[in-house]
Design an enzyme around this catalytic site. Structure first.
Site, PDB file in Angstrom:
ATOM      1  N   ASP A 183       0.817  -1.210   0.000  1.00 19.44           N
ATOM      2  CA  ASP A 183       0.000   0.000   0.000  1.00 19.44           C
ATOM      3  C   ASP A 183       0.852   1.262   0.000  1.00 19.44           C
ATOM      4  O   ASP A 183       0.314   2.369   0.035  1.00 19.44           O
ATOM      5  CB  ASP A 183      -0.921   0.022   1.231  1.00 19.44           C
ATOM      6  CG  ASP A 183      -1.960  -1.084   1.177  1.00 19.44           C
ATOM      7  OD1 ASP A 183      -2.492  -1.348   0.082  1.00 19.44           O
ATOM      8  OD2 ASP A 183      -2.234  -1.686   2.233  1.00 19.44           O
ATOM      9  N   ASP A 184       2.164   1.107  -0.035  1.00 21.38           N
ATOM     10  CA  ASP A 184       3.053   2.263   0.026  1.00 21.38           C
ATOM     11  C   ASP A 184       3.272   2.850  -1.361  1.00 21.38           C
ATOM     12  O   ASP A 184       3.814   2.180  -2.258  1.00 21.38           O
ATOM     13  CB  ASP A 184       4.393   1.880   0.648  1.00 21.38           C
ATOM     14  CG  ASP A 184       5.258   3.101   0.898  1.00 21.38           C
ATOM     15  OD1 ASP A 184       5.028   3.774   1.911  1.00 21.38           O
ATOM     16  OD2 ASP A 184       6.124   3.382   0.054  1.00 21.38           O
ATOM     17  N   LEU A 185       2.865   4.101  -1.542  1.00 21.88           N
ATOM     18  CA  LEU A 185       2.956   4.723  -2.863  1.00 21.88           C
ATOM     19  C   LEU A 185       4.397   4.912  -3.303  1.00 21.88           C
ATOM     20  O   LEU A 185       4.706   4.833  -4.499  1.00 21.88           O
ATOM     21  CB  LEU A 185       2.216   6.063  -2.846  1.00 21.88           C
ATOM     22  CG  LEU A 185       0.707   5.993  -2.590  1.00 21.88           C
ATOM     23  CD1 LEU A 185       0.098   7.391  -2.597  1.00 21.88           C
ATOM     24  CD2 LEU A 185       0.017   5.097  -3.611  1.00 21.88           C
TER      25      LEU A 185
ATOM     26  N   TRP B 166      13.117   3.019  -1.744  1.00 18.15           N
ATOM     27  CA  TRP B 166      12.735   4.334  -1.211  1.00 18.15           C
ATOM     28  C   TRP B 166      13.882   5.336  -1.401  1.00 18.15           C
ATOM     29  O   TRP B 166      13.666   6.458  -1.852  1.00 18.15           O
ATOM     30  CB  TRP B 166      12.410   4.233   0.281  1.00 18.15           C
ATOM     31  CG  TRP B 166      11.047   3.713   0.597  1.00 18.15           C
ATOM     32  CD1 TRP B 166       9.927   3.778  -0.184  1.00 18.15           C
ATOM     33  CD2 TRP B 166      10.645   3.060   1.811  1.00 18.15           C
ATOM     34  NE1 TRP B 166       8.860   3.205   0.469  1.00 18.15           N
ATOM     35  CE2 TRP B 166       9.275   2.764   1.685  1.00 18.15           C
ATOM     36  CE3 TRP B 166      11.322   2.714   2.977  1.00 18.15           C
ATOM     37  CZ2 TRP B 166       8.551   2.128   2.699  1.00 18.15           C
ATOM     38  CZ3 TRP B 166      10.607   2.079   3.979  1.00 18.15           C
ATOM     39  CH2 TRP B 166       9.237   1.786   3.843  1.00 18.15           C
TER      40      TRP B 166
END
Length: 212
Positions: free
Chosen positions: A162-164, A204
């Site tokens: 769910d991490d954009l 990231w």
């Protein structure tokens, strides 16, 4: 901080994970050497980590930091469930939290103070068991729970679909910028197991200095 302190801060599995990812994934083989001095570091106590996550939801990093500073002025430099319950919703609202976030932080404090959650056991519980306890708290969804697994418990194999930011990085590096589905992201991640946290961390970092 001395080099010895930095070495201690690195998770014990980090070097094994890096070796695996460089060997198994052609993209990470290029990305990882660009960030030789970064690795996952734990952040604060479980209660503080979760409270900070709630405070920072759906606002900019700068705004979250400003509200957090006001929050710690009201609840103490090391906020605890007792200090949050003491200042109550009026104190939280005065610190800049919305009514809903104030309610969420109070519910978090109640769960901790009434031992509805068991942070002393989380280090030996399975990931999904920890997530199940956390999502029972108002304002904590699966994404927040997964961030907790990564940043507080330093679990090595978390894949936050769910991490954009993660999806953006997978799109950029593996699909030439085309949108990716959760299924496609999961397929890419198969080569990363059992070190999906570490792969996520470097992806990231490939976007910008990490703000998580």
């Amino acid at each position: 901080m001395s080099s010895a302190d930095i070495t201690v801060a690195k998770p014990a599995y980090w070097e094994d994970a890096v070796a695996h990812l460089v060997r198994r994934d052609r993209i990470l083989k290029k990305l990882i050497p660009k960030h030789p001095e970064v690795w996952l570091k734990s952040r604060g106590t479980p209660f503080v980590t979760l409270a900070r996550s709630i405070v920072g939801q759906q606002i900019t990093t700068r705004a979250a930091e400003s509200i957090w500073q006001r929050f710690t002025q009201a609840a103490g430099s090391r906020p605890s469930p007792a200090s949050v319950l003491r200042i109550g919703e009026p104190g939280l609202r005065e610190a800049g939290l919305s009514k809903r976030k104030a309610e969420y932080v109070l519910d978090l404090a109640v769960h901790f103070s009434e031992r509805k959650v068991h942070p002393e056991r989380w280090s030996v519980m399975e990931d999904e068991a920890v997530i199940e306890e956390l999502v029972a708290i108002r304002g904590i969804g699966r994404w927040t729970a997964e961030m907790f697994l990564i940043f507080n418990l330093q679990r090595p194999d978390v894949l936050p679909l769910d991490d954009l930011g993660l999806l953006k990085a997978i799109s950029l590096h593996y699909f030439s910028g085309e949108p990716v589905s959760r299924f496609e992201a999961r397929e890419v991640s198969l080569a990363w197991q059992p070190w999906r946290t570490v792969a996520t961390w470097y992806l990231w970092h490939s976007l910008e200095p990490i703000q998580y």
